[in-house]
Motif scaffolding. Structure first.
Motif, mmCIF file in Angstrom:
data_model
loop_
_atom_site.group_PDB
_atom_site.id
_atom_site.type_symbol
_atom_site.label_atom_id
_atom_site.label_comp_id
_atom_site.label_asym_id
_atom_site.label_seq_id
_atom_site.Cartn_x
_atom_site.Cartn_y
_atom_site.Cartn_z
ATOM 1 N N ALA A 239 -10.230 0.887 -14.173
ATOM 2 C CA ALA A 239 -8.950 1.661 -13.709
ATOM 3 C C ALA A 239 -9.536 3.039 -13.787
ATOM 4 N N GLU A 240 -10.036 3.326 -15.030
ATOM 5 C CA GLU A 240 -10.654 4.886 -15.196
ATOM 6 C C GLU A 240 -11.746 5.053 -14.545
ATOM 7 N N GLN A 241 -12.769 4.456 -14.335
ATOM 8 C CA GLN A 241 -13.981 4.682 -13.607
ATOM 9 C C GLN A 241 -14.218 4.468 -12.271
ATOM 10 N N GLY A 242 -13.467 3.585 -11.828
ATOM 11 C CA GLY A 242 -13.832 2.762 -10.389
ATOM 12 C C GLY A 242 -14.791 1.850 -10.252
ATOM 13 N N VAL B 25 -4.298 -8.895 -13.398
ATOM 14 C CA VAL B 25 -3.166 -7.748 -13.887
ATOM 15 C C VAL B 25 -2.046 -7.620 -13.017
ATOM 16 N N GLY B 26 -2.425 -8.000 -11.710
ATOM 17 C CA GLY B 26 -1.176 -8.060 -10.629
ATOM 18 C C GLY B 26 -0.255 -9.304 -11.122
ATOM 19 N N ALA C 166 0.106 2.175 -13.204
ATOM 20 C CA ALA C 166 -0.618 3.369 -12.656
ATOM 21 C C ALA C 166 -2.209 2.659 -12.523
ATOM 22 N N SER C 167 -2.617 2.258 -13.616
ATOM 23 C CA SER C 167 -3.814 1.569 -13.642
ATOM 24 C C SER C 167 -4.058 0.438 -12.797
ATOM 25 N N THR C 168 -2.863 -0.324 -12.458
ATOM 26 C CA THR C 168 -3.024 -1.506 -11.931
ATOM 27 C C THR C 168 -3.231 -1.057 -10.255
ATOM 28 N N LEU C 169 -2.563 0.245 -10.058
ATOM 29 C CA LEU C 169 -2.447 0.574 -8.820
ATOM 30 C C LEU C 169 -4.035 1.102 -8.467
ATOM 31 N N SER D 38 5.434 7.491 -7.533
ATOM 32 C CA SER D 38 5.478 7.871 -8.930
ATOM 33 C C SER D 38 4.229 7.509 -9.615
ATOM 34 N N LEU D 39 3.717 6.162 -9.338
ATOM 35 C CA LEU D 39 2.578 5.851 -10.060
ATOM 36 C C LEU D 39 1.408 6.886 -9.688
ATOM 37 N N VAL D 40 1.184 7.077 -8.674
ATOM 38 C CA VAL D 40 0.204 8.022 -8.046
ATOM 39 C C VAL D 40 0.104 9.404 -9.031
ATOM 40 N N ARG D 41 1.512 9.908 -8.916
ATOM 41 C CA ARG D 41 1.384 10.989 -9.558
ATOM 42 C C ARG D 41 1.205 11.067 -11.328
#
Lengths: 180, 180, 180, 180
Positions: free
Chosen positions: B23-26, B64-65, B101-104, B152-155
């Motif tokens: 999630a953090e690095q891609g 995670v989904g 948000a990480s899941t997204l 809101s997750l993106v934000r």
DNA sequence: AATGAATGAGTCTTCATTCAT
DNA sequence: TATGAATGAAGACTCATTCAT
């Protein structure tokens, strides 16, 4: 003097042609070779205009972000009243949604490239400020609208068909009728 | 006799410990060495339980989904009526927002990993269906709500402080009062 | 402008310099790092001219095989009659035996690299055909000679001192006197 | 006492089952996992009976080499006179050719595994000595015969159909008629 | 200024070997 | 004694970057 213009034009051209690749693949998966091919220049030329890959990605976000705001502001200026501006915003989203979604992808990557989230956060706030300036909504409505816009961009990436543009348009119109 | 292991438990453990890093690095920026260290196992063990890096990232999204949906449904089930469920949804967003948000982020990467967008799109629709089933809103309201949630997750990723949770909560409450 | 290179010459150089290592160690035991050092180039250059290790080994066999035949034919052409050619063949074996033995090792590896034995078999038949064309022996004699040649190459690898060159030379001379 | 027999039997079994794989793939391309599967035992068991992969390959050559000589001598002993023995040798080559060719492959690999060529060379000489003892040919004939045998094995590997067994058989018979 | 061949550190992945069970 | 999960050094290969031309 003449050189400087060329340099900026070359840099802009590289960034524009890089946009799609970075948005589609993500920073870590973009290869300089693929980038050169996509841009239509040699690898050497990329390094002539940018110090490294990271610099391209970072400049890219600034570049496309600025363009998006300029275009948005330009288009919303086509109407004087809030209801009209909201309608133009919905139009803008409809025909520029794909591009804006790509910009969002690039923004998310950009966020991962910096240790401090400053640039990306400030850019988002710039977008928000442009919205404020153009629409003059009350803060709550604007906050909702902002989430809604970003959410619709995410959905455009993950499931374009699943999104009902009319619903979003109606919501924006309803904001035009509420207080400000 | 060899060590007896619960293969599914090991896989789940690896996926859970991988979540944060991806999630953090891609995907493209995650390194197997870093992943092994983050998970707390050897590189060899990663390859013992997954054929390659790609398979980890893809399984991760599914894992995670599924968890997210289960938790969401579990929590919304804590109330019988729509208004209550919407309040619980706002609560859920508030204390699980970072994770969602990480899941997204992982979902967006997952989309980039598959040539056909089917799996990711279907997963998004699964989320949407869970929402439908729990809240029973009319389609337009649900469509708006869905964009709002994703936005809101993106934000949360790009500018956590810029988001007014109360505004979003109020909007959800208003949905509870409107028709269904 | 970039460095201008003769691609075929580079490839040939790599193959020539690879020959010894593949013959001595066998495909599976050759390491790309060792190969690069032996050839005197970087690992990257090896991959610039060949897609992978396997392709190097396979091209190698074709390359050295072709060279061997050319040299053999060239030398046997130094005489007009069969007896003379047989003498030249014995000379060739004597001063090129080590190289031919290496080619045989590479051929055996090549056979193991392909699922279908076609290429290797055809190459062997090419050698045989060159022999036929040059010497015009009757089939039985040629068959014997061919086994003898290959056998002496194997022995050159396994026990060079155990081989009596004169005996083999005498046998070849005897073929020159028999029918054709 | 009883254990030793078991240990030797296990080792022999492992070697016999390893033979094919080493001959077909070559030492450097054989994987312990594949070897364990081919032998039908666990990797752990391989390491229980041999210290490492190299030891298996080296023991293998000794093992199959010894067996080949024993079988050859046993079969040639079925006749008293040289002509008969030569006929039996041709028979042996015909129905054991594939196995002998494999042994040769293993021998060539074995040669590459040792820095000093002693063991392999000595083994070859042992084969030669067995031939001497059984056939009692003059040295020149034997030398020719030896090359011929090895050459026919190589050809069996590279192009089995290209070999005329009758021609080789005739040659051996001719040796039976010549002096000794 | 422009090119892309060359480099080699660093990537993903494999695999001989170990060792807990 | 037997197993195969676990390890991580080493393997094949990639790719950001450099630099000769």
């Amino acid at each position: 003097m003449p050189r400087i213009v060329d340099v900026e034009a070359e840099r802009a051209h590289i960034l524009e042609a890089s946009f799609r690749l970075f948005a589609e693949q993500g920073y870590g998966s973009v290869r300089m070779r693929g980038l050169a091919k996509a841009v239509g220049v040699s690898i050497g030329k990329l390094y002539h205009y940018f110090p490294d890959k990271r610099a391209i990605a970072q400049s890219l976000f600034v570049h496309v972000g600025r363009q998006d705001i300029e275009e948005a502001v330009g288009r919303l200026s086509g109407s004087e009243d809030r209801a009209g501006k909201l309608r133009l915003l919905a139009d803008f989203l409809e025909d520029r949604g794909a591009r804006l979604a790509s910009t969002l992808m690039v923004a998310l990557d950009h966020r991962r490239l910096e240790s401090e989230p400053d640039t990306t956060r400030d850019a988002l706030r710039l977008y928000r400020a442009a919205l404020t300036q153009q629409l003059g909504l009350d803060e709550a409505d604007e906050d909702l609208l902002f989430s809604l816009l970003l959410g619709s961009l995410v959905r455009q990436v993950l499931d374009p068909e699943g999104l009902d543009a009319q619903v979003h348009r109606d919501f924006m119109e309803s904001l035009g009728r509420s207080g400000g």
